[in-house]
Scaffold this motif. Structure first.
Motif, PDB file in Angstrom:
ATOM      1  N   VAL A 247       0.855  -1.195   0.000  1.00 57.65           N
ATOM      2  CA  VAL A 247       0.000   0.000   0.000  1.00 57.65           C
ATOM      3  C   VAL A 247       0.882   1.234   0.000  1.00 57.65           C
ATOM      4  O   VAL A 247       1.774   1.378   0.852  1.00 57.65           O
ATOM      5  CB  VAL A 247      -0.916   0.022   1.238  1.00 57.65           C
ATOM      6  N   ASN A 248       0.668   2.119  -0.956  1.00 58.58           N
ATOM      7  CA  ASN A 248       1.394   3.391  -1.013  1.00 58.58           C
ATOM      8  C   ASN A 248       0.420   4.546  -0.847  1.00 58.58           C
ATOM      9  O   ASN A 248      -0.641   4.570  -1.476  1.00 58.58           O
ATOM     10  CB  ASN A 248       2.129   3.537  -2.346  1.00 58.58           C
ATOM     11  N   VAL A 249       0.788   5.494   0.024  1.00 53.83           N
ATOM     12  CA  VAL A 249      -0.022   6.691   0.266  1.00 53.83           C
ATOM     13  C   VAL A 249       0.856   7.914   0.036  1.00 53.83           C
ATOM     14  O   VAL A 249       1.933   8.026   0.631  1.00 53.83           O
ATOM     15  CB  VAL A 249      -0.588   6.728   1.704  1.00 53.83           C
ATOM     16  N   GLN A 250       0.402   8.807  -0.814  1.00 52.89           N
ATOM     17  CA  GLN A 250       1.104  10.078  -1.029  1.00 52.89           C
ATOM     18  C   GLN A 250       0.107  11.207  -0.814  1.00 52.89           C
ATOM     19  O   GLN A 250      -0.969  11.234  -1.402  1.00 52.89           O
ATOM     20  CB  GLN A 250       1.676  10.163  -2.448  1.00 52.89           C
ATOM     21  N   CYS A 251       0.461  12.146   0.058  1.00 52.99           N
ATOM     22  CA  CYS A 251      -0.456  13.241   0.378  1.00 52.99           C
ATOM     23  C   CYS A 251       0.325  14.370   1.041  1.00 52.99           C
ATOM     24  O   CYS A 251       1.532  14.259   1.265  1.00 52.99           O
ATOM     25  CB  CYS A 251      -1.566  12.757   1.318  1.00 52.99           C
ATOM     26  N   LYS A 252      -0.379  15.435   1.378  1.00 51.01           N
ATOM     27  CA  LYS A 252       0.233  16.541   2.094  1.00 51.01           C
ATOM     28  C   LYS A 252       0.596  16.090   3.504  1.00 51.01           C
ATOM     29  O   LYS A 252      -0.190  15.431   4.177  1.00 51.01           O
ATOM     30  CB  LYS A 252      -0.741  17.724   2.153  1.00 51.01           C
ATOM     31  N   ASP A 253       1.794  16.444   3.947  1.00 54.13           N
ATOM     32  CA  ASP A 253       2.236  16.028   5.272  1.00 54.13           C
ATOM     33  C   ASP A 253       1.534  16.856   6.349  1.00 54.13           C
ATOM     34  O   ASP A 253       1.208  18.024   6.149  1.00 54.13           O
ATOM     35  CB  ASP A 253       3.747  16.203   5.396  1.00 54.13           C
ATOM     36  N   ARG A 254       1.305  16.224   7.481  1.00 60.18           N
ATOM     37  CA  ARG A 254       0.716  16.915   8.640  1.00 60.18           C
ATOM     38  C   ARG A 254       0.954  16.065   9.879  1.00 60.18           C
ATOM     39  O   ARG A 254       1.321  14.891   9.802  1.00 60.18           O
ATOM     40  CB  ARG A 254      -0.780  17.156   8.441  1.00 60.18           C
ATOM     41  N   THR A 255       0.734  16.676  11.029  1.00 56.78           N
ATOM     42  CA  THR A 255       0.867  15.968  12.294  1.00 56.78           C
ATOM     43  C   THR A 255      -0.172  14.853  12.391  1.00 56.78           C
ATOM     44  O   THR A 255      -1.294  15.013  11.940  1.00 56.78           O
ATOM     45  CB  THR A 255       0.682  16.946  13.465  1.00 56.78           C
ATOM     46  N   LYS A 256       0.210  13.736  12.955  1.00 54.98           N
ATOM     47  CA  LYS A 256      -0.653  12.578  13.220  1.00 54.98           C
ATOM     48  C   LYS A 256      -1.085  11.832  11.964  1.00 54.98           C
ATOM     49  O   LYS A 256      -1.994  10.988  12.013  1.00 54.98           O
ATOM     50  CB  LYS A 256      -1.880  12.984  14.055  1.00 54.98           C
ATOM     51  N   LEU A 257      -0.441  12.086  10.845  1.00 58.14           N
ATOM     52  CA  LEU A 257      -0.802  11.407   9.603  1.00 58.14           C
ATOM     53  C   LEU A 257      -0.579   9.898   9.714  1.00 58.14           C
ATOM     54  O   LEU A 257      -1.472   9.101   9.381  1.00 58.14           O
ATOM     55  CB  LEU A 257       0.007  11.983   8.441  1.00 58.14           C
ATOM     56  N   LEU A 258       0.593   9.488  10.174  1.00 56.56           N
ATOM     57  CA  LEU A 258       0.896   8.065  10.286  1.00 56.56           C
ATOM     58  C   LEU A 258      -0.078   7.382  11.248  1.00 56.56           C
ATOM     59  O   LEU A 258      -0.558   6.271  10.983  1.00 56.56           O
ATOM     60  CB  LEU A 258       2.344   7.867  10.750  1.00 56.56           C
ATOM     61  N   PHE A 259      -0.365   8.029  12.357  1.00 53.99           N
ATOM     62  CA  PHE A 259      -1.321   7.485  13.333  1.00 53.99           C
ATOM     63  C   PHE A 259      -2.676   7.240  12.676  1.00 53.99           C
ATOM     64  O   PHE A 259      -3.299   6.183  12.868  1.00 53.99           O
ATOM     65  CB  PHE A 259      -1.461   8.458  14.506  1.00 53.99           C
ATOM     66  N   ASP A 260      -3.165   8.208  11.886  1.00 51.05           N
ATOM     67  CA  ASP A 260      -4.477   8.082  11.265  1.00 51.05           C
ATOM     68  C   ASP A 260      -4.531   6.923  10.282  1.00 51.05           C
ATOM     69  O   ASP A 260      -5.519   6.180  10.234  1.00 51.05           O
ATOM     70  CB  ASP A 260      -4.852   9.393  10.559  1.00 51.05           C
ATOM     71  N   VAL A 261      -3.481   6.758   9.491  1.00 52.14           N
ATOM     72  CA  VAL A 261      -3.453   5.665   8.512  1.00 52.14           C
ATOM     73  C   VAL A 261      -3.393   4.313   9.230  1.00 52.14           C
ATOM     74  O   VAL A 261      -4.119   3.374   8.885  1.00 52.14           O
ATOM     75  CB  VAL A 261      -2.258   5.828   7.555  1.00 52.14           C
ATOM     76  N   LEU A 262      -2.530   4.205  10.247  1.00 51.38           N
ATOM     77  CA  LEU A 262      -2.412   2.946  10.982  1.00 51.38           C
ATOM     78  C   LEU A 262      -3.705   2.584  11.707  1.00 51.38           C
ATOM     79  O   LEU A 262      -4.064   1.401  11.799  1.00 51.38           O
ATOM     80  CB  LEU A 262      -1.259   3.028  11.982  1.00 51.38           C
ATOM     81  N   CYS A 263      -4.406   3.593  12.241  1.00 45.33           N
ATOM     82  CA  CYS A 263      -5.697   3.346  12.899  1.00 45.33           C
ATOM     83  C   CYS A 263      -6.646   2.618  11.955  1.00 45.33           C
ATOM     84  O   CYS A 263      -7.309   1.643  12.333  1.00 45.33           O
ATOM     85  CB  CYS A 263      -6.336   4.672  13.310  1.00 45.33           C
ATOM     86  N   ASN A 264      -6.718   3.087  10.738  1.00 46.93           N
ATOM     87  CA  ASN A 264      -7.687   2.523   9.812  1.00 46.93           C
ATOM     88  C   ASN A 264      -7.252   1.185   9.250  1.00 46.93           C
ATOM     89  O   ASN A 264      -8.095   0.329   8.968  1.00 46.93           O
ATOM     90  CB  ASN A 264      -7.993   3.545   8.713  1.00 46.93           C
ATOM     91  N   LEU A 265      -5.966   0.967   9.103  1.00 43.27           N
ATOM     92  CA  LEU A 265      -5.504  -0.372   8.740  1.00 43.27           C
ATOM     93  C   LEU A 265      -5.862  -1.359   9.852  1.00 43.27           C
ATOM     94  O   LEU A 265      -6.259  -2.498   9.590  1.00 43.27           O
ATOM     95  CB  LEU A 265      -3.995  -0.368   8.496  1.00 43.27           C
ATOM     96  N   ALA A 266      -5.736  -0.921  11.102  1.00 43.72           N
ATOM     97  CA  ALA A 266      -6.095  -1.774  12.234  1.00 43.72           C
ATOM     98  C   ALA A 266      -7.593  -2.052  12.263  1.00 43.72           C
ATOM     99  O   ALA A 266      -8.017  -3.187  12.517  1.00 43.72           O
ATOM    100  CB  ALA A 266      -5.648  -1.120  13.544  1.00 43.72           C
ATOM    101  N   HIS A 267      -8.424  -1.031  12.002  1.00 43.72           N
ATOM    102  CA  HIS A 267      -9.865  -1.233  11.995  1.00 43.72           C
ATOM    103  C   HIS A 267     -10.296  -2.199  10.895  1.00 43.72           C
ATOM    104  O   HIS A 267     -11.282  -2.926  11.053  1.00 43.72           O
ATOM    105  CB  HIS A 267     -10.591   0.109  11.803  1.00 43.72           C
ATOM    106  N   MET A 268      -9.538  -2.212   9.778  1.00 44.56           N
ATOM    107  CA  MET A 268      -9.837  -3.151   8.690  1.00 44.56           C
ATOM    108  C   MET A 268      -9.180  -4.508   8.917  1.00 44.56           C
ATOM    109  O   MET A 268      -9.268  -5.387   8.080  1.00 44.56           O
ATOM    110  CB  MET A 268      -9.392  -2.550   7.355  1.00 44.56           C
ATOM    111  N   GLU A 269      -8.509  -4.633  10.078  1.00 47.88           N
ATOM    112  CA  GLU A 269      -7.896  -5.894  10.522  1.00 47.88           C
ATOM    113  C   GLU A 269      -6.774  -6.360   9.594  1.00 47.88           C
ATOM    114  O   GLU A 269      -6.653  -7.551   9.297  1.00 47.88           O
ATOM    115  CB  GLU A 269      -8.962  -6.979  10.688  1.00 47.88           C
ATOM    116  N   TYR A 270      -5.940  -5.407   9.187  1.00 48.03           N
ATOM    117  CA  TYR A 270      -4.707  -5.740   8.480  1.00 48.03           C
ATOM    118  C   TYR A 270      -3.532  -5.610   9.441  1.00 48.03           C
ATOM    119  O   TYR A 270      -3.560  -4.812  10.377  1.00 48.03           O
ATOM    120  CB  TYR A 270      -4.484  -4.811   7.283  1.00 48.03           C
ATOM    121  N   VAL A 271      -2.487  -6.387   9.181  1.00 46.48           N
ATOM    122  CA  VAL A 271      -1.274  -6.353   9.986  1.00 46.48           C
ATOM    123  C   VAL A 271      -0.150  -5.769   9.137  1.00 46.48           C
ATOM    124  O   VAL A 271       0.068  -6.205   8.000  1.00 46.48           O
ATOM    125  CB  VAL A 271      -0.883  -7.765  10.470  1.00 46.48           C
ATOM    126  N   VAL A 272       0.547  -4.776   9.681  1.00 47.71           N
ATOM    127  CA  VAL A 272       1.687  -4.154   8.987  1.00 47.71           C
ATOM    128  C   VAL A 272       2.957  -4.918   9.366  1.00 47.71           C
ATOM    129  O   VAL A 272       3.311  -4.991  10.545  1.00 47.71           O
ATOM    130  CB  VAL A 272       1.827  -2.668   9.362  1.00 47.71           C
TER     131      VAL A 272
END
Length: 441
Positions: A247-272
């Motif tokens: 999975v590749n994500v490209q977007c404008k950088d901001r605080t808590k970006l990584l946290f937000d993406v990981l939260c949703n991968l976890a909610h979809m029950e994927y393991v990084v």
């Protein structure tokens, strides 16, 4: 045969193996503090580690994540909000202690407050009505987070009884509060999606907000207003030889970006299993190698499209749309109801809000647009500031909004600059709330 000594040594070995080893290095990199975490692999430990850093409002400039068998290694390049390395010993000590204990989980209690969850369809003046109900029923808002995305809202509100100064224990008052708020959320036509209830979830508040938005399927809705052309670019491909989905994500950088993406991968029950994060001046590039919990990659085109939609939504929910206003004033009963009424009467729409109290002071952040989603006229902002108090309500920054209003003759909307006094260092405020320093000034 004597086993007690052997058992004690074995237990010590297990504890040593399961306790993350944390190394914080300020010498290797000239532009960031390096935080390394080595630990036994456990589901959710990556998100827990990132949460520790983002709860201090630190910026993760780079990160390298890798799991080899049953072992896990994270390397984070972090700075404060001003882009500086971390030098405060209390911050460094707190990070080390928190990361070393993430295997044992954390508690997210209500701290003697009643926690309300609100969700439903967004509309102009909704927060004004919500806080008016709170004031009428003598409920003091101590803290709140309010998100909007694609026409939906999700909010957590921490309240106490105005009379007792503690959590609301009167069951009839709770029922009346829930019913009144549910009616407000329903409005004229939102009968199905409107929800107002006492929160039973014991989890990090921002994880819960993501979960609420995800449950309401905000990712399947079209945006009512298109503020910017900065739609996150998300791609998903399978690496068949290694059994990963990449999975590749490209977007404008901001605080808590990584946290937000990981939260949703976890909610979809994927393991990084592996990940690389890089940022430039204003862009972020995130790459994840993921599998389902059962070890299989993404298996169908509909699933691939769903992952793309969900991660785009994860990035957009916290996107800072509109003008950022910061209110710092002496707290009093009904303050939020008054402020929200002033916003509504002057056509300001709140797209996101963070409400907090520090001792007897209210420290609130609002992102506002005009009534139909466009940038607010500067004259309106100044009028609202005069009504609420020039010294109390500050313009932190005027967000750049990259679109044109159709009925305006080719005029560029959005203004820049105008960075005025802020509420102070967010890192110091968080440390104050954690009890690590005596003053946030």
């Amino acid at each position: 045969m004597e086993w007690s000594g052997c058992t004690d040594e074995y237990e010590k070995l297990v504890i040593r193996m399961s306790t993350p080893r944390v190394v914080i290095d300020n010498a290797v990199c000239s532009t960031a503090t390096i935080v390394k975490v080595d630990s036994a692999r456990k589901h959710g430990i990556l998100l827990d580690a990132v949460q520790v850093l983002t709860d201090l409002n630190l910026s993760i400039k780079k990160a390298y994540i890798s799991s080899d068998g049953r072992w896990f290694m994270d390397v984070f390049h972090v700075t404060d909000q001003d882009g500086n390395k971390l030098t405060d010993e209390s911050v460094l000590k707190y990070i080390e202690q928190s990361l070393s204990s993430i295997h044992y989980g954390g508690t997210n209690g209500s701290n003697g407050l009643t926690v309300l969850e609100l969700s439903g369809t967004d509309r102009i003046g909704l927060l004004s009505e919500v806080f008016a109900v709170m004031a009428e029923l003598q409920c003091d808002v101590v803290e709140s987070k309010f998100w909007t995305h694609n026409g939906l809202i999700a909010s957590l509100i921490y309240v106490k009884d105005s009379i007792s100064g503690s959590a609301i224990e009167d069951s009839k008052k709770i029922e009346r509060l829930e019913a009144r708020l549910r009616n407000v959320l329903k409005g004229d036509n939102d009968i199905r999606s409107a929800k107002a209830s006492i929160s039973m979830a014991v989890m990090h508040p921002e994880r819960r907000l993501h979960q609420m938005m995800f449950a309401d399927r905000d990712f399947q809705r079209n945006p009512i207003f298109k503020f910017t052309s900065d739609t996150p670019l998300v791609t998903v491909q399978n690496w068949a030889e290694r059994g990963y989905s990449v999975v590749n994500v490209q977007c404008k950088d901001r605080t808590k970006l990584l946290f937000d993406v990981l939260c949703n991968l976890a909610h979809m029950e994927y393991v990084v299993f592996h990940a690389t994060i890089n940022t430039t001046t204003d862009q972020a590039y995130l790459e994840f190698y993921i599998r389902h919990k059962d070890g299989t990659p993404i298996s169908s085109e509909p699933e691939r499209q769903r992952v793309i939609q969900c991660l785009q939504a994860a990035v957009e929910r916290r996107a800072s749309e509109g003008v950022r206003l910061e209110l710092y004033t002496e707290n009093k009963q009904g303050l939020l109801a008054e402020v929200m009424r002033t916003f509504r009467e002057n056509g300001l729409n709140v797209t996101r809000a963070e409400i907090s109290t520090i001792e007897d002071m209210a420290a609130n952040i609002f992102y506002v647009t005009d009534a139909i989603g466009y940038p607010v006229d500067k004259k309106v902002i100044e009028y609202v500031r005069h009504k609420i108090g020039l010294n109390n309500l500050k313009v932190k920054e005027l967000a750049l909004v990259c679109h044109e209003k159709a009925d305006r003759e080719d005029q560029s909307v959005g203004v820049g600059g105008a960075v005025l006094l802020s509420l102070g260092s967010l890192v110091r405020r968080n440390l104050y709330n954690l009890g690590l320093i005596k003053s946030c000034s």
